[in-house]
Scaffold this motif. Structure first.
Motif, PDB file in Angstrom:
ATOM      1  N   GLN A 158       0.844  -1.190   0.000  1.00 37.96           N
ATOM      2  CA  GLN A 158       0.000   0.000   0.000  1.00 37.96           C
ATOM      3  C   GLN A 158       0.880   1.240   0.000  1.00 37.96           C
ATOM      4  O   GLN A 158       2.092   1.166   0.236  1.00 37.96           O
ATOM      5  N   ALA A 160       1.861   5.070   1.407  1.00 38.28           N
ATOM      6  CA  ALA A 160       1.813   6.060   2.486  1.00 38.28           C
ATOM      7  C   ALA A 160       2.514   7.312   1.990  1.00 38.28           C
ATOM      8  O   ALA A 160       3.703   7.270   1.656  1.00 38.28           O
ATOM      9  N   GLN A 190       1.605  -1.738   4.785  1.00 36.97           N
ATOM     10  CA  GLN A 190       1.451  -0.735   5.830  1.00 36.97           C
ATOM     11  C   GLN A 190       0.528  -1.223   6.951  1.00 36.97           C
ATOM     12  O   GLN A 190      -0.497  -1.870   6.702  1.00 36.97           O
ATOM     13  N   THR A 192      -1.632   0.761   9.655  1.00 39.00           N
ATOM     14  CA  THR A 192      -2.074   2.153   9.771  1.00 39.00           C
ATOM     15  C   THR A 192      -2.874   2.361  11.044  1.00 39.00           C
ATOM     16  O   THR A 192      -3.726   1.541  11.405  1.00 39.00           O
ATOM     17  N   SER A 194      -4.955   5.825  12.677  1.00 37.29           N
ATOM     18  CA  SER A 194      -5.312   7.220  12.421  1.00 37.29           C
ATOM     19  C   SER A 194      -6.327   7.685  13.445  1.00 37.29           C
ATOM     20  O   SER A 194      -7.056   6.874  14.040  1.00 37.29           O
ATOM     21  N   GLU A 203      -2.297  10.444  10.912  1.00 40.37           N
ATOM     22  CA  GLU A 203      -2.178   9.015  10.666  1.00 40.37           C
ATOM     23  C   GLU A 203      -0.736   8.552  10.755  1.00 40.37           C
ATOM     24  O   GLU A 203       0.201   9.292  10.416  1.00 40.37           O
ATOM     25  N   SER A 205       1.468   5.499   9.245  1.00 39.79           N
ATOM     26  CA  SER A 205       1.568   4.394   8.296  1.00 39.79           C
ATOM     27  C   SER A 205       2.928   3.747   8.518  1.00 39.79           C
ATOM     28  O   SER A 205       3.964   4.338   8.213  1.00 39.79           O
ATOM     29  N   THR A 245       0.668  12.862   7.870  1.00 42.93           N
ATOM     30  CA  THR A 245       1.042  11.443   7.831  1.00 42.93           C
ATOM     31  C   THR A 245       2.453  11.234   8.362  1.00 42.93           C
ATOM     32  O   THR A 245       3.399  11.862   7.876  1.00 42.93           O
TER      33      THR A 245
END
Length: 611
Positions: A158, A160, A190, A192, A194, A203, A205, A245
């Motif tokens: 994924q 980020a 990832q 995660t 959040s 968030e 990641s 992030t």
């Protein structure tokens, strides 16, 4: 059919300038990730006639030395809109000129990357951690165009990133080159976490090999840090796309680093999320998150905009990095992650000790140290230098001055450094325009704001002249005493050479490291790479034997040292000094009486501020 007609009518209604904003389109694929390669394709369209100058960045936001990212680019090819091969020439080591295009250039290359940190690109079969200047080529004259980035991801990976996702296109968007280059991206499996904080999404990641429970504990502590940082400034910034992030990589092949960015930070380490390693990892998180105000939005004028084709020098890294260094650990204390004793051990002892024992800090100013960044900020060189005697990192010299200023404001001006940082934020950070600060600061601005906050322009001028433009050392023993904190020798009474000796087991000798001005070895004429053969007539049978021998002496004793230098074997007398290492401890630890006033002062300074 109707959609195409409407699109055409809208296009005809747009001004010419808007038509020129077709995004630069990037595609990244990883068919040979096991050998640390990415395949990159860039499409530049609606170009004017003439050669297109494609370049790789030479420097990177948050890094001030040259890194010459073009060295890891090869298999370069270019075609036009019809797939016809175009002529590619090499005008310099940093880029390529593409000739004969028809208004479109598809530029492709292979990128090698095997260093996972905030500066380079790290690619393998497990992940890709990409600092964008080290990854994506750009074209001169196209800097204001938006960019779209697509990732062809291996199964299970994924994305980020602070780039804005476009689900319909399956791409990620940047409004211009500055934003694109400031957007680190992590690709992998990832994990995660959040949450909502003051109407913004924060968030984490994370790529790591630990447990979900470890990540949950790390997240809970990060939340406290975020709240304490926001309390300093009276709230969070308006993140451009409503999201901040933490792009985190804690895999074993990772190098320790932290790199601030506008709406994100890259945090990398091979330390896991367990034991004492968590403290180190969180320290980086705290430092980098504070940067989302200081240096990303509160930005020195001499770094705005960032120039990717040269080393970027600033007069103000003592503030941008050094004050952030101070606050990074202070937030750890306010968040309850550090105790008072840990804050003294891990933070105050380091700042005070470095400032008061470094020959460089006694010779040169924080402004001068800031200007040295292109030579020291992960810069590579093979020739020896004398930085042990001429340099103290702007992180430490700036952090120590932040500590001194905070204590001075609290003791003499009925205010504090938090108030100063909020004032700088209001005047030089809060207003943003086109993804950049509307009013970046100068040194004169920082002095002016200090005068306003302290209500004493004479004090502000004196502090800048003596401590920031000059190199007068703060009197930390006096400044820390009202908080019930003591500066003392960590190894009082212990005799020392005040120098580094590297023991050589093969021939029972020790090699001298760079010697510091004023130290016993320096005064006796020993220099780097000299080899000590005997001390007091005794061979050096082990590193411990040297320490045991020194333990039989006291400061002021003279010992005979036989050593081999470039001029041959010599013997000289070296007068030992007391070990200069300093530490800061609480009065409680030092068994000194602590008054209510001291406890109150310390609590108002170190206790949490978040509501």
């Amino acid at each position: 059919m109707r959609k195409s007609a409407v699109t055409l009518l809208l296009a005809l209604a747009l001004p010419v300038a808007a038509l020129a904003q077709t995004p630069v389109q990037y595609t990244l694929a990883f068919p040979n990730a096991v050998h640390h390669e990415a395949q990159v394709s860039v499409v530049f369209s609606e170009l004017k006639a003439g050669p297109l100058q494609v370049r790789m960045a030479r420097s990177s936001p948050g890094r001030y030395a040259l890194h010459e990212f073009a060295k890891n680019v090869y298999d370069v090819q270019a075609t036009d809109s019809k797939g016809k091969s175009l002529a590619v020439s090499r005008p310099d080591p940093y880029g390529w000129d593409v000739s004969g295009h028809d208004g479109t250039v598809r530029f492709t290359y292979t990128l090698f990357g095997d260093r996972t940190d905030g500066t380079y690109a790290g690619i393998d079969q497990q992940h890709a951690h990409l600092n964008i200047p080290a990854t994506l080529a750009y074209a001169r004259g196209q800097e204001q165009r938006p960019a779209e980035v697509k990732f062809e991801l291996p199964a299970g990976w994924q994305v980020a990133t602070q780039l804005r996702p476009d689900a319909d296109k399956g791409s990620y968007y940047a409004p211009n080159l500055q934003y694109l280059m400031d957007s680190p991206t992590s690709l992998g499996a990832q994990k995660t976490r959040s949450w909502q904080e003051q109407g913004r999404t924060i968030e984490l990641s994370v790529l790591h090999e630990g447990t979900d429970a470890e990540l949950d504990d790390y997240t809970a502590k990060t939340k406290k840090i975020v709240r304490e940082a926001a309390a300093v400034f009276g709230g969070l910034p308006q993140y451009d796309f409503g999201r901040y992030t933490f792009v985190v990589n804690y895999l074993p092949q990772t190098s320790s680093d932290g790199m601030e960015h506008r709406n994100s930070t890259s945090v990398t380490s091979n330390r896991p999320l367990r034991g004492d390693d968590v403290m180190n990892n969180l320290g980086t998180v705290s430092h980098e998150f504070f940067h989302s105000w200081n240096v990303e939005r509160i930005r020195p004028r001499d770094l705005e905009p960032f120039d990717f084709e040269r080393a970027n020098m600033s007069n103000s890294l003592w503030f941008a990095e050094g004050f952030t260094q101070y606050y990074g650990d202070l937030l750890m204390r306010r968040a309850g992650i550090f105790t008072d004793d840990q804050y003294c051990k891990y933070t105050l002892s380091g700042l005070v000790g470095a400032m008061l024992t470094s020959p460089g800090a006694a010779r040169f100013s924080p402004v001068h140290m800031s200007q040295q960044a292109p030579f020291v900020d992960a810069a590579a060189a093979i020739d020896p230098n004398n930085r042990g005697n001429t340099y103290l990192s702007y992180y430490y010299i700036g952090g120590a001055n932040a500590l001194a200023l905070d204590l001075l404001l609290r003791q003499n001006h009925k205010t504090d450094l938090d108030t100063y940082m909020r004032a700088v934020w209001r005047q030089h950070g809060k207003e943003q325009r086109d993804y950049a600060p509307a009013n970046p600061y100068t040194l004169a601005d920082l002095q002016r704001v200090l005068g306003e906050v302290s209500r004493d322009t004479a004090f502000a001028g004196q502090f800048f002249r003596q401590h920031l433009l000059g190199h007068q050392l703060p009197k930390f023993d006096e400044l820390l005493a009202p908080a019930g904190l003591l500066v003392r020798r960590a190894k009082a009474g212990q005799a020392s050479f005040v120098g580094r000796l590297s023991y050589n087991a093969a021939d029972s000798t020790a090699t001298v490291g760079s010697t510091l001005i004023g130290s016993p070895l320096y005064q006796a004429g020993l220099d780097r790479e000299d080899v000590v053969r005997k001390i007091d007539g005794q061979r050096l049978t082990s590193a411990k034997a040297v320490q045991d021998l020194l333990a039989t002496h006291k400061p002021g004793d003279a010992v005979a040292v036989e050593y081999r230098t470039r001029g041959g074997v010599r013997t000289t007398q070296v007068t030992l000094a007391e070990d200069p290492t300093l530490e800061v401890v609480t009065y409680e630890t030092a068994k000194r009486p602590v008054t209510k006033a001291m406890k109150k002062f310390r609590a108002e300074w170190l206790n949490g501020k978040a509501k």
